[in-house]
Design a protein around this motif. Structure first.
Motif, PDB file in Angstrom:
ATOM      1  N   GLY A  69       0.804  -1.209   0.000  1.00  0.00           N
ATOM      2  CA  GLY A  69       0.000   0.000   0.000  1.00  0.00           C
ATOM      3  C   GLY A  69       0.838   1.261   0.000  1.00  0.00           C
ATOM      4  N   THR A  70       0.622   2.122   0.979  1.00  0.00           N
ATOM      5  CA  THR A  70       1.348   3.380   1.051  1.00  0.00           C
ATOM      6  C   THR A  70       2.609   3.275   1.912  1.00  0.00           C
ATOM      7  OG1 THR A  70      -0.045   4.148   2.874  1.00  0.00           O
ATOM      8  CG2 THR A  70      -0.748   4.720   0.647  1.00  0.00           C
ATOM      9  N   CYS A  71       3.033   2.054   2.189  1.00  0.00           N
ATOM     10  CA  CYS A  71       4.386   1.745   2.685  1.00  0.00           C
ATOM     11  C   CYS A  71       4.655   2.034   4.164  1.00  0.00           C
ATOM     12  CB  CYS A  71       5.458   2.444   1.847  1.00  0.00           C
ATOM     13  SG  CYS A  71       5.464   1.916   0.124  1.00  0.00           S
ATOM     14  N   ASP A  72       3.611   2.226   4.977  1.00  0.00           N
ATOM     15  CA  ASP A  72       3.872   2.441   6.404  1.00  0.00           C
ATOM     16  C   ASP A  72       4.621   1.263   7.022  1.00  0.00           C
ATOM     17  OD1 ASP A  72       2.751   4.929   6.445  1.00  0.00           O
ATOM     18  OD2 ASP A  72       0.861   4.324   7.354  1.00  0.00           O
ATOM     19  N   TRP A  73       4.191   0.031   6.715  1.00  0.00           N
ATOM     20  CA  TRP A  73       4.864  -1.127   7.305  1.00  0.00           C
ATOM     21  C   TRP A  73       6.237  -1.319   6.680  1.00  0.00           C
ATOM     22  CZ3 TRP A  73       2.134  -6.514   8.260  1.00  0.00           C
ATOM     23  CH2 TRP A  73       2.830  -7.194   9.273  1.00  0.00           C
ATOM     24  N   GLY A  88       8.989  -3.702  -1.032  1.00  0.00           N
ATOM     25  CA  GLY A  88       7.558  -3.486  -0.916  1.00  0.00           C
ATOM     26  C   GLY A  88       6.881  -3.811  -2.235  1.00  0.00           C
ATOM     27  N   LEU A  89       5.834  -4.632  -2.189  1.00  0.00           N
ATOM     28  CA  LEU A  89       5.137  -5.047  -3.409  1.00  0.00           C
ATOM     29  C   LEU A  89       3.650  -4.742  -3.287  1.00  0.00           C
ATOM     30  CD1 LEU A  89       5.557  -8.170  -5.582  1.00  0.00           C
ATOM     31  CD2 LEU A  89       3.317  -7.785  -4.535  1.00  0.00           C
ATOM     32  N   ASP A  90       3.096  -4.149  -4.340  1.00  0.00           N
ATOM     33  CA  ASP A  90       1.664  -3.886  -4.393  1.00  0.00           C
ATOM     34  C   ASP A  90       1.251  -3.843  -5.859  1.00  0.00           C
ATOM     35  OD1 ASP A  90      -0.423  -2.666  -2.104  1.00  0.00           O
ATOM     36  OD2 ASP A  90      -0.981  -2.199  -4.172  1.00  0.00           O
ATOM     37  N   PHE A  91      -0.018  -4.144  -6.140  1.00  0.00           N
ATOM     38  CA  PHE A  91      -0.461  -4.110  -7.529  1.00  0.00           C
ATOM     39  C   PHE A  91      -1.047  -2.770  -7.941  1.00  0.00           C
ATOM     40  CE2 PHE A  91      -4.282  -4.309  -5.494  1.00  0.00           C
ATOM     41  CZ  PHE A  91      -5.238  -5.256  -5.841  1.00  0.00           C
ATOM     42  N   SER A  92      -1.167  -1.831  -7.005  1.00  0.00           N
ATOM     43  CA  SER A  92      -1.748  -0.526  -7.296  1.00  0.00           C
ATOM     44  C   SER A  92      -0.651   0.516  -7.473  1.00  0.00           C
ATOM     45  CB  SER A  92      -2.687  -0.091  -6.162  1.00  0.00           C
ATOM     46  OG  SER A  92      -3.030   1.272  -6.290  1.00  0.00           O
ATOM     47  N   ALA A  93      -0.536   1.045  -8.688  1.00  0.00           N
ATOM     48  CA  ALA A  93       0.451   2.087  -8.943  1.00  0.00           C
ATOM     49  C   ALA A  93       0.161   3.341  -8.130  1.00  0.00           C
ATOM     50  CB  ALA A  93       0.485   2.416 -10.434  1.00  0.00           C
ATOM     51  N   GLY A  94      -1.129   3.652  -7.945  1.00  0.00           N
ATOM     52  CA  GLY A  94      -1.493   4.831  -7.170  1.00  0.00           C
ATOM     53  C   GLY A  94      -1.050   4.733  -5.717  1.00  0.00           C
ATOM     54  N   MET A  95      -1.258   3.567  -5.110  1.00  0.00           N
ATOM     55  CA  MET A  95      -0.817   3.368  -3.724  1.00  0.00           C
ATOM     56  C   MET A  95       0.707   3.446  -3.624  1.00  0.00           C
ATOM     57  SD  MET A  95      -3.636   2.731  -1.852  1.00  0.00           S
ATOM     58  CE  MET A  95      -3.408   1.541  -0.535  1.00  0.00           C
ATOM     59  N   LEU A  96       1.402   2.820  -4.565  1.00  0.00           N
ATOM     60  CA  LEU A  96       2.861   2.830  -4.541  1.00  0.00           C
ATOM     61  C   LEU A  96       3.421   4.239  -4.719  1.00  0.00           C
ATOM     62  CD1 LEU A  96       3.696  -0.388  -6.599  1.00  0.00           C
ATOM     63  CD2 LEU A  96       4.135  -0.025  -4.168  1.00  0.00           C
ATOM     64  N   GLU A  97       2.757   5.064  -5.496  1.00  0.00           N
ATOM     65  CA  GLU A  97       3.223   6.432  -5.695  1.00  0.00           C
ATOM     66  C   GLU A  97       3.132   7.226  -4.389  1.00  0.00           C
ATOM     67  OE1 GLU A  97       4.778   9.882  -7.118  1.00  0.00           O
ATOM     68  OE2 GLU A  97       4.885   7.840  -7.941  1.00  0.00           O
TER      69      GLU A  97
END
Length: 250
Positions: A69-73, A88-97
């Motif tokens: 997600g937005t990388c807090d963890w 960190g891995l996520d499928f949402s480009a928006g969350m990763l940004e």
């Protein structure tokens, strides 16, 4: 920092659930952190701190954080390991940004790498990390068992698989109060603060078919993880699950 793109949902034949979840998180990325604070009464921060204490991460340990997600963890993992690498891995480009900006603000871009990819098929080799974590993402994947197997695969022998997830309170009257809030009030808060009603109405639905704490414990053991423990959090509205990959040299 650049965000590496590996196998994503748009590159493959995807299930309807994957497509819907992807659209949900793309649409709420900008308000995700605010809504987490509002909807959990900021308890998610305490849950993560409790989890980090239970993990006992040491300097130099490496980790992969799925559905980051937005990388807090991811950030907490990097700070705990001090020098270890975190993926960190996520499928949402928006969350990763959103996460990328937070990582850079903390000057952790040399320690944390972000990958756009699918938790169901991790683009990492066997026995690569000391820890594999997933926070509030396991209930969103099409096959939680497959994701747990992938997490076990990529951790080293003796490594730890960690899941922090929403759960189901079992005791009344708290159970009734919680479900009223979760099913009736939460979507209205989503509409008020994030201008998204259907997306937050979906959150209670995502939990309905997900295993409760004890059932998820059994699934952890069935994947072959050892020394499995679970901990109810805040009356059982969330739960922490931990399991170790068998260490053949132990």
């Amino acid at each position: 920092m650049t965000i590496e793109k590996t196998t994503t949902l748009s590159d493959q034949g995807t299930k309807p659930k994957e497509q819907f979840v992807h659209s949900v998180f793309e649409s709420i990325a900008g308000k995700y952190d605010l809504m987490n604070d509002i909807l959990s009464f900021r308890r998610h921060k305490a849950w993560r701190k409790f989890t980090m204490r239970k993990m006992g991460m040491k300097p130099g340990d490496s980790a992969v954080d799925l559905c980051c997600g937005t990388c807090d963890w991811s950030i907490a993992l990097a700070e705990a390991s001090e020098t270890g690498s975190v993926m960190g891995l996520d499928f949402s480009a928006g969350m990763l940004e959103v996460g990328r900006r937070k990582v850079e603000a903390r000057h952790l871009q040399d320690q944390i790498s972000l990958v756009q990819g699918n938790a169901m098929e991790l683009p990492f080799g066997d026995n690569s990390f000391d820890y594999a974590t997933i926070g509030f993402g396991l209930r969103n994947v099409p096959d939680p068992v497959q994701v747990l197997n992938e997490m076990k695969r990529v951790v080293k022998p003796g490594g730890m698989v960690v899941c922090l997830e929403l759960s189901k309170p079992m005791k009344q009257p708290f159970k009734g109060i919680y479900y009223f809030y979760f099913q009736r009030v939460l979507p209205l808060l989503g509409k008020l603060f994030a201008k998204r009603y259907e997306q937050y109405k979906w959150l209670p639905e995502s939990l309905a078919l997900f295993p409760d704490r004890k059932q998820l414990e059994v699934i952890f053991r069935d994947t072959g993880l050892q020394k499995v423990e679970s901990f109810p959090l805040t009356g059982g509205i969330a739960a922490l699950h931990i399991g170790l990959k068998e260490n053949c040299n132990a």
